[in-house]
Design an enzyme around this catalytic site. Structure first.
Site, PDB file in Angstrom:
ATOM      1  N   ASN A   1      88.738  25.749 -44.776  1.00 52.81           N
ATOM      2  CA  ASN A   1      89.193  27.104 -45.113  1.00 52.81           C
ATOM      3  C   ASN A   1      87.959  28.012 -45.129  1.00 52.81           C
ATOM      4  O   ASN A   1      87.145  27.932 -46.042  1.00 52.81           O
ATOM      5  CB  ASN A   1      89.877  27.072 -46.493  1.00 52.81           C
ATOM      6  CG  ASN A   1      90.314  28.450 -46.952  1.00 52.81           C
ATOM      7  OD1 ASN A   1      90.192  29.437 -46.215  1.00 52.81           O
ATOM      8  ND2 ASN A   1      90.807  28.526 -48.184  1.00 52.81           N
ATOM      9  N   TRP A   2      87.845  28.833 -44.092  1.00 51.39           N
ATOM     10  CA  TRP A   2      86.633  29.664 -43.967  1.00 51.39           C
ATOM     11  C   TRP A   2      86.666  30.875 -44.888  1.00 51.39           C
ATOM     12  O   TRP A   2      85.688  31.609 -44.977  1.00 51.39           O
ATOM     13  CB  TRP A   2      86.460  30.119 -42.505  1.00 51.39           C
ATOM     14  CG  TRP A   2      86.182  29.015 -41.539  1.00 51.39           C
ATOM     15  CD1 TRP A   2      86.020  27.690 -41.838  1.00 51.39           C
ATOM     16  CD2 TRP A   2      86.037  29.120 -40.112  1.00 51.39           C
ATOM     17  NE1 TRP A   2      85.780  26.975 -40.676  1.00 51.39           N
ATOM     18  CE2 TRP A   2      85.787  27.824 -39.608  1.00 51.39           C
ATOM     19  CE3 TRP A   2      86.107  30.188 -39.210  1.00 51.39           C
ATOM     20  CZ2 TRP A   2      85.596  27.572 -38.245  1.00 51.39           C
ATOM     21  CZ3 TRP A   2      85.925  29.940 -37.854  1.00 51.39           C
ATOM     22  CH2 TRP A   2      85.672  28.631 -37.380  1.00 51.39           C
ATOM     23  N   LYS A   3      87.805  31.102 -45.512  1.00 51.85           N
ATOM     24  CA  LYS A   3      87.965  32.260 -46.421  1.00 51.85           C
ATOM     25  C   LYS A   3      87.490  33.534 -45.723  1.00 51.85           C
ATOM     26  O   LYS A   3      87.631  33.648 -44.506  1.00 51.85           O
ATOM     27  CB  LYS A   3      87.259  31.979 -47.753  1.00 51.85           C
ATOM     28  CG  LYS A   3      87.735  30.653 -48.379  1.00 51.85           C
ATOM     29  CD  LYS A   3      87.310  30.438 -49.806  1.00 51.85           C
ATOM     30  CE  LYS A   3      87.884  29.117 -50.313  1.00 51.85           C
ATOM     31  NZ  LYS A   3      87.510  28.836 -51.697  1.00 51.85           N
TER      32      LYS A   3
ATOM     33  N   HIS B   1      97.247  29.689 -52.176  1.00 47.42           N
ATOM     34  CA  HIS B   1      95.877  29.390 -52.603  1.00 47.42           C
ATOM     35  C   HIS B   1      95.598  30.131 -53.912  1.00 47.42           C
ATOM     36  O   HIS B   1      96.054  31.258 -54.102  1.00 47.42           O
ATOM     37  CB  HIS B   1      94.890  29.823 -51.515  1.00 47.42           C
ATOM     38  CG  HIS B   1      93.514  29.299 -51.751  1.00 47.42           C
ATOM     39  ND1 HIS B   1      92.669  29.849 -52.687  1.00 47.42           N
ATOM     40  CD2 HIS B   1      92.847  28.256 -51.200  1.00 47.42           C
ATOM     41  CE1 HIS B   1      91.534  29.154 -52.685  1.00 47.42           C
ATOM     42  NE2 HIS B   1      91.615  28.185 -51.804  1.00 47.42           N
TER      43      HIS B   1
ATOM     44  N   GLU C   1      93.125  31.694 -54.928  1.00 51.49           N
ATOM     45  CA  GLU C   1      92.504  33.017 -54.765  1.00 51.49           C
ATOM     46  C   GLU C   1      93.561  34.073 -54.456  1.00 51.49           C
ATOM     47  O   GLU C   1      93.418  35.237 -54.839  1.00 51.49           O
ATOM     48  CB  GLU C   1      91.414  32.948 -53.681  1.00 51.49           C
ATOM     49  CG  GLU C   1      90.169  32.234 -54.219  1.00 51.49           C
ATOM     50  CD  GLU C   1      89.346  31.496 -53.185  1.00 51.49           C
ATOM     51  OE1 GLU C   1      89.490  31.777 -51.981  1.00 51.49           O
ATOM     52  OE2 GLU C   1      88.556  30.622 -53.596  1.00 51.49           O
TER      53      GLU C   1
ATOM     54  N   GLU D   1      94.385  21.637 -55.580  1.00 51.63           N
ATOM     55  CA  GLU D   1      93.087  22.298 -55.720  1.00 51.63           C
ATOM     56  C   GLU D   1      92.946  22.802 -57.160  1.00 51.63           C
ATOM     57  O   GLU D   1      93.429  23.895 -57.478  1.00 51.63           O
ATOM     58  CB  GLU D   1      92.991  23.503 -54.771  1.00 51.63           C
ATOM     59  CG  GLU D   1      92.959  23.149 -53.320  1.00 51.63           C
ATOM     60  CD  GLU D   1      92.157  24.168 -52.502  1.00 51.63           C
ATOM     61  OE1 GLU D   1      91.326  23.724 -51.686  1.00 51.63           O
ATOM     62  OE2 GLU D   1      92.332  25.378 -52.677  1.00 51.63           O
TER      63      GLU D   1
ATOM     64  N   GLY E   1      83.944  28.909 -55.498  1.00 52.78           N
ATOM     65  CA  GLY E   1      83.855  30.238 -54.877  1.00 52.78           C
ATOM     66  C   GLY E   1      82.815  31.126 -55.533  1.00 52.78           C
ATOM     67  O   GLY E   1      82.330  30.837 -56.621  1.00 52.78           O
TER      68      GLY E   1
ATOM     69  N   SER F   1      85.217  22.008 -54.144  1.00 55.94           N
ATOM     70  CA  SER F   1      83.821  21.537 -54.097  1.00 55.94           C
ATOM     71  C   SER F   1      83.653  20.234 -53.319  1.00 55.94           C
ATOM     72  O   SER F   1      82.816  19.404 -53.686  1.00 55.94           O
ATOM     73  CB  SER F   1      83.260  21.355 -55.516  1.00 55.94           C
ATOM     74  OG  SER F   1      83.281  22.562 -56.212  1.00 55.94           O
TER      75      SER F   1
ATOM     76  N   GLY G   1      86.286  24.319 -48.577  1.00 55.37           N
ATOM     77  CA  GLY G   1      85.834  25.707 -48.482  1.00 55.37           C
ATOM     78  C   GLY G   1      84.392  25.757 -48.016  1.00 55.37           C
ATOM     79  O   GLY G   1      84.086  25.632 -46.825  1.00 55.37           O
ATOM     80  N   GLY G   2      83.474  25.918 -48.965  1.00 54.00           N
ATOM     81  CA  GLY G   2      82.054  26.127 -48.670  1.00 54.00           C
ATOM     82  C   GLY G   2      81.469  25.171 -47.634  1.00 54.00           C
ATOM     83  O   GLY G   2      80.795  25.604 -46.689  1.00 54.00           O
TER      84      GLY G   2
HETATM   85  P1  13P Z   1      85.218  25.004 -52.068  1.00 55.46           P
HETATM   86  O1  13P Z   1      85.209  23.770 -51.216  1.00 55.46           O
HETATM   87  O2  13P Z   1      84.214  26.029 -51.645  1.00 55.46           O
HETATM   88  O3  13P Z   1      85.163  24.680 -53.533  1.00 55.46           O
HETATM   89  O4  13P Z   1      86.649  25.714 -51.826  1.00 55.46           O
HETATM   90  C1  13P Z   1      87.806  24.971 -51.955  1.00 55.46           C
HETATM   91  C2  13P Z   1      88.931  25.782 -51.483  1.00 55.46           C
HETATM   92  O5  13P Z   1      89.319  26.739 -52.128  1.00 55.46           O
HETATM   93  C3  13P Z   1      89.537  25.416 -50.188  1.00 55.46           C
HETATM   94  O6  13P Z   1      90.738  26.077 -49.986  1.00 55.46           O
END
Ligand code: 13P
Length: 259
Positions: A8-10, A93, A95, A165, A172, A215, A236-237
């Site tokens: 997920n590149w956000k 999600h 967020e 999650e 984030g 994470s 994510g990251g």
């Molecule tokens: P991180 O891996 O950066 O904690 O993000 C997880 C996430 O929200 C994936 O959708």
């Protein structure tokens, strides 16, 4: 069951950067049976990346969409408009739930809209830190799973991917968070399978893919992927850094060949 590695590149990468990054990943990743690699770029990059990608190696997901198929909804993009571009779409999600105030109704309508349009929803559920502290994790997860699936027919439930999650484990905005232990994740996965079994029966409970996100890094990915209930990861990251994302994919391949 397949193993899903979803990045997920956000809200990261310009259109040009997304294309360069995808190019790099396509050079490094080899298609492997039973392993589904998916990336969710920003909406503005989806059109060009859908022409660029080799879907045998990397499929695309939308990070968000509106649940109506068309109409007077200024600024929104429907899942029917995404049909030819993506195979998956992330829904619910944290967020989106907490920053953009998406409601349970939005979430269940989006899950239904994705399925109606032949796109696999990746439904995210997870408790906040305070819900965990107050012992509410099981109730929150049960409500989110059943609420998110409430517009889905019983036979379609296994077409939905569920992603656990925990909000407190998502790294984030540079926050320093403590990753969840595989044991924490195992308990919630069992709870989700049990909830699905009680409501939709054993077969659906066993065939619905469960992913973990929060994470995830090359160091801890194997611990989650080794859980018997784990069918993949939502990252994510670490999905923004090619060597890390590729390491996680390699680990998934290795564990898959051992299973
Ligand atoms: P991180 O891996 O950066 O904690 O993000 C997880 C996430 O929200 C994936 O959708």
């Amino acid at each position: 069951m397949k193993t899903y590695i979803v990045g997920n590149w956000k809200m990261n990468f310009s259109v040009g950067e997304s294309s360069l990054y995808l190019h790099k990943l396509l050079l490094k990743i080899r298609a492997a049976r039973g392993l589904e690699v998916v990336v969710a770029p920003s909406l503005v990059s989806l059109q060009s990346l859908s022409l660029q990608t080799d879907r045998r190696k990397i499929k695309l997901a939308a990070q968000n969409f509106f649940y109506r198929d068309f109409g007077a909804y200024t600024g929104e993009v429907s899942v029917s408009q995404l049909r030819s571009l993506v195979d998956y779409a992330i829904v619910g999600h944290s967020e989106r739930r907490y920053i953009f105030k998406e409601t349970d109704k939005d979430v269940r309508n989006k899950v239904a809209a994705a399925l109606r349009n032949g796109i696999t929803p990746i439904l995210c559920v997870g408790e906040t830190e305070s819900e965990r502290t107050f012992g509410e994790t099981a109730d929150v997860i049960r409500d989110m799973v059943l609420g998110g699936l409430s517009e889905v027919s019983a036979e379609d439930v296994k077409k939905v991917i569920l992603a656990y999650e925990p909000v407190w484990a998502i790294s984030g905005s540079g926050r320093n968070v403590k990753p969840a232990s595989p044991l924490d994740v195992k308990d919630v996965f069992s709870l989700i399978r049990e909830t699905l079994k009680e409501t939709y029966g054993k077969e659906t409970a066993e065939e619905t893919p469960l992913l973990f996100g929060g994470s995830v890094s090359p160091d801890n990915a194997g611990g989650y992927l080794s859980l018997s209930d784990c069918n993949g990861l939502l990252i994510g990251g670490a999905s923004l850094i090619a060597p890390k994302f590729i390491d996680i994919i390699e680990e998934a391949k290795r564990l898959k060949s051992e299973k």
